[in-house]
Design an enzyme around this catalytic site. Structure first.
Site, PDB file in Angstrom:
ATOM      1  N   ARG A   1      15.965   0.512  -0.427  1.00 28.49           N
ATOM      2  CA  ARG A   1      15.178  -0.696  -0.166  1.00 28.49           C
ATOM      3  C   ARG A   1      16.045  -1.941  -0.231  1.00 28.49           C
ATOM      4  NH1 ARG A   1       9.937   1.658  -1.963  1.00 28.49           N
ATOM      5  NH2 ARG A   1       8.216   0.284  -1.493  1.00 28.49           N
TER       6      ARG A   1
ATOM      7  N   ARG B   1      -3.974   3.242  -6.236  1.00 23.56           N
ATOM      8  CA  ARG B   1      -2.806   2.698  -6.933  1.00 23.56           C
ATOM      9  C   ARG B   1      -3.082   1.306  -7.482  1.00 23.56           C
ATOM     10  NH1 ARG B   1       2.319   3.629  -3.098  1.00 23.56           N
ATOM     11  NH2 ARG B   1       2.778   1.605  -3.999  1.00 23.56           N
TER      12      ARG B   1
ATOM     13  N   ARG C   1      -6.737   2.346   0.810  1.00 26.02           N
ATOM     14  CA  ARG C   1      -6.250   3.734   0.703  1.00 26.02           C
ATOM     15  C   ARG C   1      -6.445   4.348  -0.684  1.00 26.02           C
ATOM     16  NH1 ARG C   1       0.334   3.011   1.422  1.00 26.02           N
ATOM     17  NH2 ARG C   1       0.696   2.079  -0.620  1.00 26.02           N
TER      18      ARG C   1
ATOM     19  N   LYS D   1       4.759   5.691   5.678  1.00 28.03           N
ATOM     20  CA  LYS D   1       5.935   6.489   5.295  1.00 28.03           C
ATOM     21  C   LYS D   1       5.512   7.740   4.504  1.00 28.03           C
ATOM     22  CE  LYS D   1       8.031   3.167   2.950  1.00 28.03           C
ATOM     23  NZ  LYS D   1       7.041   2.069   3.094  1.00 28.03           N
TER      24      LYS D   1
ATOM     25  N   ARG E   1       4.647  -7.451  -2.031  1.00 23.20           N
ATOM     26  CA  ARG E   1       5.405  -6.269  -1.595  1.00 23.20           C
ATOM     27  C   ARG E   1       5.883  -6.463  -0.152  1.00 23.20           C
ATOM     28  NH1 ARG E   1       1.069  -1.940  -2.901  1.00 23.20           N
ATOM     29  NH2 ARG E   1       2.454  -0.474  -1.858  1.00 23.20           N
TER      30      ARG E   1
HETATM   31  P1  AMP Z   1       6.073   2.633  -2.961  1.00 22.69           P
HETATM   32  O1  AMP Z   1       5.297   3.768  -3.564  1.00 22.69           O
HETATM   33  O2  AMP Z   1       7.230   3.104  -2.128  1.00 22.69           O
HETATM   34  O3  AMP Z   1       5.186   1.656  -2.232  1.00 22.69           O
HETATM   35  O4  AMP Z   1       6.704   1.822  -4.184  1.00 22.69           O
HETATM   36  C1  AMP Z   1       5.892   1.211  -5.183  1.00 22.69           C
HETATM   37  C2  AMP Z   1       6.724   0.233  -5.980  1.00 22.69           C
HETATM   38  O5  AMP Z   1       7.781   0.941  -6.649  1.00 22.69           O
HETATM   39  C3  AMP Z   1       7.422  -0.841  -5.170  1.00 22.69           C
HETATM   40  O6  AMP Z   1       6.576  -1.949  -4.906  1.00 22.69           O
HETATM   41  C4  AMP Z   1       8.572  -1.206  -6.101  1.00 22.69           C
HETATM   42  O7  AMP Z   1       8.132  -2.005  -7.190  1.00 22.69           O
HETATM   43  C5  AMP Z   1       8.963   0.148  -6.672  1.00 22.69           C
HETATM   44  N1  AMP Z   1       9.983   0.840  -5.835  1.00 22.69           N
HETATM   45  C6  AMP Z   1       9.842   2.006  -5.142  1.00 22.69           C
HETATM   46  N2  AMP Z   1      10.976   2.347  -4.519  1.00 22.69           N
HETATM   47  C7  AMP Z   1      11.881   1.375  -4.816  1.00 22.69           C
HETATM   48  C8  AMP Z   1      13.228   1.132  -4.453  1.00 22.69           C
HETATM   49  N3  AMP Z   1      13.904   1.977  -3.633  1.00 22.69           N
HETATM   50  N4  AMP Z   1      13.830   0.028  -4.952  1.00 22.69           N
HETATM   51  C9  AMP Z   1      13.177  -0.835  -5.775  1.00 22.69           C
HETATM   52  N5  AMP Z   1      11.897  -0.685  -6.131  1.00 22.69           N
HETATM   53  C10 AMP Z   1      11.239   0.410  -5.674  1.00 22.69           C
END
Ligand code: AMP
Length: 228
Positions: A98, A171, A137, A23, A182
């Protein structure tokens, strides 16, 4: 919810898919090719954690465990960012919504300003490959370009191909246990949004196991059609 600052004519695109589906990579390409703004709630939350804001402090442990941050926090963060002037160019939502609660909140927010979702694109991948993709990554700390130990290494080890930066970042939540959680959170809480957007006639599915450029080409056609 107060959406009064949000520009009325901006296209709104959603990228759906499990962690590791690409994404972020594809959102950055869409940003370059179409001029839209990438809105990643993950990036916004990581910035809040780094800045030590109240929301960031509440989100930190949840993110480290691989669980979803509360709808209340995430919706508030996204709503604030959507009000910034650059979002008038159109936005690509990367990692939001989400949950069904977030999707419904977004619908309400957009309706209030006469907008709609142009398309929700589901990047379709095999779960098994995701752990490998995520655990290798890293990104350039200077320009944010994404890399992968196996699939997309830098040409010169430790040096960013794009900007020459030498500070690479990994990360904290890109480790095997957190990735498994996740993925579980994705299947339990986010995957139902595929049906949600199909029900609105807004869903487009793109196979996303191939090369980054092939997927980008497929996405470009979908986005061009949805924003024509
Ligand atoms: P990402 O960078 O999109 O993989 O997000 C990293 C982490 O941020 C996720 O594992 C969640 O803990 C939190 N997170 C990001 N976006 C959301 C969302 N829309 N709703 C809830 N938690 C989120």
């Amino acid at each position: 919810m107060d959406g009064s600052k949000i520009p009325v004519t901006a296209p709104v695109l959603i990228l759906l898919g499990p962690p590791g589906a690409g994404k972020g990579t594809q959102a950055r390409k869409l940003e370059e090719n179409h001029g839209f703004v990438q809105l990643s709630t993950g990036d916004l939350l990581r910035a809040a954690v780094a800045a030590g804001t109240e929301a960031g402090q509440r989100a930190k442990a949840v993110m480290e465990a691989g669980d979803l941050v509360s709808d209340e926090i995430v919706i508030a963060i996204l709503r604030d960012r959507l009000g910034d002037a650059d979002c008038a160019k159109g936005v690509i939502l990367d990692g939001f919504p989400r949950t069904t609660v977030q999707a419904e909140a977004l619908d309400v927010l957009l309706r209030a300003t006469g907008q709609r979702i142009n398309v929700a694109i589901s990047l379709e991948v095999d779960d098994d490959a995701m752990v490998l993709r995520i655990s290798g990554r890293f990104t350039c700390g200077s320009c944010g370009e994404g890399y992968h130990d196996t699939f997309k290494p830098t040409i010169k080890p430790g040096v960013c191909d794009m900007c020459g930066g030498t500070e690479m970042k990994r990360r904290a939540d890109d480790n095997a246990e957190t990735v498994a959680q996740r993925l579980a959170a994705y299947h339990a809480q986010t995957a139902p949004l595929i049906d949600y957007y199909a029900g609105q006639g807004a869903l487009s599915r793109i196979p996303a196991m191939g090369a980054i450029e092939e997927i980008a080409t497929a996405l470009d056609s979908v986005v061009a059609a949805a924003t024509a």
